[in-house]
Design a protein around this motif. Structure first.
Motif, PDB file in Angstrom:
ATOM      1  N   HIS A 175       0.850  -1.191   0.000  1.00 44.42           N
ATOM      2  CA  HIS A 175       0.000   0.000   0.000  1.00 44.42           C
ATOM      3  C   HIS A 175       0.891   1.248   0.000  1.00 44.42           C
ATOM      4  O   HIS A 175       0.607   2.229  -0.671  1.00 44.42           O
ATOM      5  CB  HIS A 175      -0.919   0.020   1.230  1.00 44.42           C
ATOM      6  N   ASP A 208       4.488   0.547 -10.510  1.00 45.08           N
ATOM      7  CA  ASP A 208       3.206   0.441 -11.216  1.00 45.08           C
ATOM      8  C   ASP A 208       2.206  -0.449 -10.480  1.00 45.08           C
ATOM      9  O   ASP A 208       1.001  -0.390 -10.763  1.00 45.08           O
ATOM     10  CB  ASP A 208       3.429  -0.093 -12.635  1.00 45.08           C
ATOM     11  N   THR A 259       1.497  -0.145  -7.384  1.00 42.92           N
ATOM     12  CA  THR A 259       0.894   0.631  -6.286  1.00 42.92           C
ATOM     13  C   THR A 259      -0.596   0.812  -6.545  1.00 42.92           C
ATOM     14  O   THR A 259      -0.986   1.269  -7.619  1.00 42.92           O
ATOM     15  CB  THR A 259       1.578   2.010  -6.164  1.00 42.92           C
ATOM     16  N   PRO A 260      -1.444   0.471  -5.580  1.00 48.33           N
ATOM     17  CA  PRO A 260      -2.898   0.534  -5.809  1.00 48.33           C
ATOM     18  C   PRO A 260      -3.440   1.958  -5.721  1.00 48.33           C
ATOM     19  O   PRO A 260      -2.725   2.892  -5.342  1.00 48.33           O
ATOM     20  CB  PRO A 260      -3.446  -0.324  -4.661  1.00 48.33           C
ATOM     21  N   LYS A 261      -4.703   2.121  -6.057  1.00 53.84           N
ATOM     22  CA  LYS A 261      -5.366   3.414  -5.907  1.00 53.84           C
ATOM     23  C   LYS A 261      -5.273   3.873  -4.456  1.00 53.84           C
ATOM     24  O   LYS A 261      -5.453   3.077  -3.543  1.00 53.84           O
ATOM     25  CB  LYS A 261      -6.842   3.311  -6.309  1.00 53.84           C
ATOM     26  N   ALA A 262      -4.999   5.163  -4.281  1.00 52.73           N
ATOM     27  CA  ALA A 262      -4.828   5.766  -2.948  1.00 52.73           C
ATOM     28  C   ALA A 262      -3.573   5.273  -2.249  1.00 52.73           C
ATOM     29  O   ALA A 262      -3.373   5.535  -1.068  1.00 52.73           O
ATOM     30  CB  ALA A 262      -6.058   5.545  -2.066  1.00 52.73           C
ATOM     31  N   GLY A 263      -2.714   4.544  -2.989  1.00 50.37           N
ATOM     32  CA  GLY A 263      -1.451   4.101  -2.435  1.00 50.37           C
ATOM     33  C   GLY A 263      -0.411   5.207  -2.499  1.00 50.37           C
ATOM     34  O   GLY A 263      -0.636   6.279  -3.072  1.00 50.37           O
ATOM     35  N   ASN A 309       0.491   7.794 -12.598  1.00 48.48           N
ATOM     36  CA  ASN A 309      -0.843   7.399 -12.131  1.00 48.48           C
ATOM     37  C   ASN A 309      -1.390   8.472 -11.188  1.00 48.48           C
ATOM     38  O   ASN A 309      -0.885   8.639 -10.081  1.00 48.48           O
ATOM     39  CB  ASN A 309      -0.732   6.048 -11.410  1.00 48.48           C
ATOM     40  N   PRO A 310      -2.427   9.200 -11.596  1.00 55.51           N
ATOM     41  CA  PRO A 310      -2.979  10.268 -10.743  1.00 55.51           C
ATOM     42  C   PRO A 310      -3.638   9.750  -9.476  1.00 55.51           C
ATOM     43  O   PRO A 310      -3.904  10.519  -8.546  1.00 55.51           O
ATOM     44  CB  PRO A 310      -4.010  10.947 -11.656  1.00 55.51           C
ATOM     45  N   ASP A 311      -3.900   8.431  -9.415  1.00 51.83           N
ATOM     46  CA  ASP A 311      -4.540   7.846  -8.234  1.00 51.83           C
ATOM     47  C   ASP A 311      -3.531   7.448  -7.158  1.00 51.83           C
ATOM     48  O   ASP A 311      -3.897   6.950  -6.093  1.00 51.83           O
ATOM     49  CB  ASP A 311      -5.357   6.610  -8.627  1.00 51.83           C
ATOM     50  N   VAL A 312      -2.235   7.636  -7.457  1.00 49.90           N
ATOM     51  CA  VAL A 312      -1.162   7.292  -6.510  1.00 49.90           C
ATOM     52  C   VAL A 312      -0.468   8.565  -6.057  1.00 49.90           C
ATOM     53  O   VAL A 312      -0.205   9.465  -6.849  1.00 49.90           O
ATOM     54  CB  VAL A 312      -0.147   6.326  -7.166  1.00 49.90           C
ATOM     55  N   LYS A 313      -0.153   8.623  -4.768  1.00 46.04           N
ATOM     56  CA  LYS A 313       0.556   9.778  -4.209  1.00 46.04           C
ATOM     57  C   LYS A 313       2.062   9.524  -4.294  1.00 46.04           C
ATOM     58  O   LYS A 313       2.558   8.532  -3.775  1.00 46.04           O
ATOM     59  CB  LYS A 313       0.124   9.981  -2.754  1.00 46.04           C
TER      60      LYS A 313
END
Length: 458
Positions: A186, A216, A218-222, A241-245
């Motif tokens: 995560h 790559d 890394t999950p969403k919100a990861g 990925n815009p969903d990963v920080k």
């Protein structure tokens, strides 16, 4: 697979550094653990014996593999044709690599995985030290023995977090993918990328690709926390990925005074028991992870002052007056350079004798050796040791002293191939105002480094 569903587990290659720690952790949970190995060295031998887990004799015994087993865990030391592994496959038993098993045991936890060619053990260790200081509940799997922790692996039912050192080497003889791809993080960390494991990753691009895959995954919100001072890391950690920080870090601001490194912060200067540019990067990485886990800067710094470092990571063997003797696990070119520079910068007024043992497959490979160019340049007296028998054992061509001098691009390097001759030479030197650094992932042919340090300091 739930943790409670398992009762009888067999470990193939139980004597490995991380495997015997897994055996101890599962045994302490009350599970029935058996294992085999064709060679078991210290400290694994004594630790397994103490818990009655040491196999009665070394070797592989297919008769140990029966349908009563709930799972078989196979270590990387075993081969694909291992007779116990073949028997487990024949019986249709669940067979796991170490990382697969850790993932299965932590499906319901927040998984923090620290990857990188160097620094991952230290970063993992700092995070664990800080979490323990603040009485946080967590599980872990780390590649070194740490002060305050009995084992290198802990698996419980109730910890909400697991901190995992994510090795990029292969998972098992039948699952030839990097370990850190199987933990499904995560929060992921990439501390640095420097080509290694030439026997598995034949070129730098193939090696670097493993870290791109990790990023790559890394999950969403990861979260991916990466060393923005490392050029190779920056090529991998492009925020696609815009969903990963994505969080970059650099070496923590600091100053060195009288041989002690202090972190400079807004409130005060924090004295450290560790030092070196690489450790200041490791501290920044750990601080970002701890922040994600809810520990604020002040709490992080408070815990950090008591952190002494992981075993064999810039470990002080002894000091006397103006002389210090250190040993370090450094073996890859980037680690060797970072460690050598760290001691020279910490004690600039002292001469540095830096000794490196070439022990790994990569380090003894003539095609890989040029990666060590300038790695020992910070040392006043650079020394390289290798054991010709290690080359024979690994079925590799012989090396000459000229090969090493040319590869390191350093005419000052002295090359030794006999450990006793090396020890005698080091003892013969005048040690006033000099430090000794011993680097290796091996043992210098079973040299007693403690005795060597004592002789030098006396």
């Amino acid at each position: 697979m739930t943790q409670t569903a398992l009762q009888n587990i067999h470990l193939i290659a139980i004597g490995g550094s991380i495997m015997h720690n897994l055996a101890l952790a599962l045994h302490q949970k009350g599970l029935n653990i058996t294992g085999s190995d064709d060679e078991i060295f210290e400290p694994a031998q004594s630790r397994l014996k103490k818990e009655n887990l040491l196999p009665a004799q070394e070797g592989w015994f297919p008769e140990k593999i029966t349908s009563s087993l709930d799972a078989v865990i196979v270590g990387m030391h075993a081969r694909a044709d291992n007779p116990e592994l073949l028997k487990a496959q024949e019986l249709g038993l669940p067979v796991y690599s170490f990382p697969e098993f850790i993932y299965e045991q932590s499906r319901n936890k927040q998984r923090v995985v620290i990857g990188g060619s160097h620094g991952k053990t230290s970063i993992t260790s700092i995070i664990m030290h800080v979490l323990k200081h603040h009485n946080r509940l967590f599980d872990y799997a780390v590649g070194a023995q740490l002060e305050g922790f009995d084992n290198m692996v802990k698996l419980t039912e109730d910890a909400p977090i697991i901190i995992i050192e994510g090795d990029e080497y292969l998972s098992s003889p039948i699952q030839r993918v990097p370990k850190f791809h199987l933990y499904h993080h995560h929060i992921g960390v990439i501390s640095g990328i420097s080509w290694d494991h030439i026997n598995v990753f034949p070129d730098p691009d193939t090696y670097r690709k493993q870290f791109r895959i990790f990023t790559d995954m890394t999950p969403k919100a990861g979260v991916i926390i990466y060393n923005q001072d490392d050029e190779q890391v920056m090529r991998v950690c492009v925020p696609r990925n815009p969903d990963v920080k994505f969080i970059g870090y650099s070496a923590h601001e600091h100053e060195v005074y009288n041989g002690v490194t202090y972190l400079t912060t807004k409130k005060e200067n924090i004295p450290l028991q560790i030092f070196g540019e690489h450790n200041l990067q490791n501290i920044s990485a750990a601080k970002e992870v701890c922040k994600q886990l809810g520990i604020k800067a002040q709490g992080f710094y408070e815990a950090l002052t008591t952190f002494k470092g992981a075993a064999r990571r810039l470990e002080l063997l002894g000091s006397q007056g103006s002389v210090r003797v250190y040993k370090d696990f450094a073996h890859a070119p980037s680690k060797v350079m970072a460690t050598t520079q760290a001691i020279k910068e910490q004690f600039p007024e002292r001469k540095l004798v830096a000794c490196l043992e070439l022990h790994t497959f990569s380090s003894l490979n003539k095609d890989f050796l040029p990666q060590y160019q300038n790695a020992l340049d910070a040392a006043d007296m650079p020394i390289v040791y290798f054991n010709p028998k290690t080359l024979e054992h690994k079925r590799m061509p012989a090396l000459a002293a000229a090969d090493i001098t040319a590869a390191f691009d350093n005419e000052k390097i002295q090359v030794f191939t006999d450990s006793q001759t090396l020890a005698d030479y080091l003892k013969s030197l005048r040690w006033e105002n000099q430090n000794l650094l011993l680097m290796s992932s091996g043992t210098y042919n079973n040299m007693d480094l403690g005795e060597l340090a004592t002789a030098i300091l006396s």
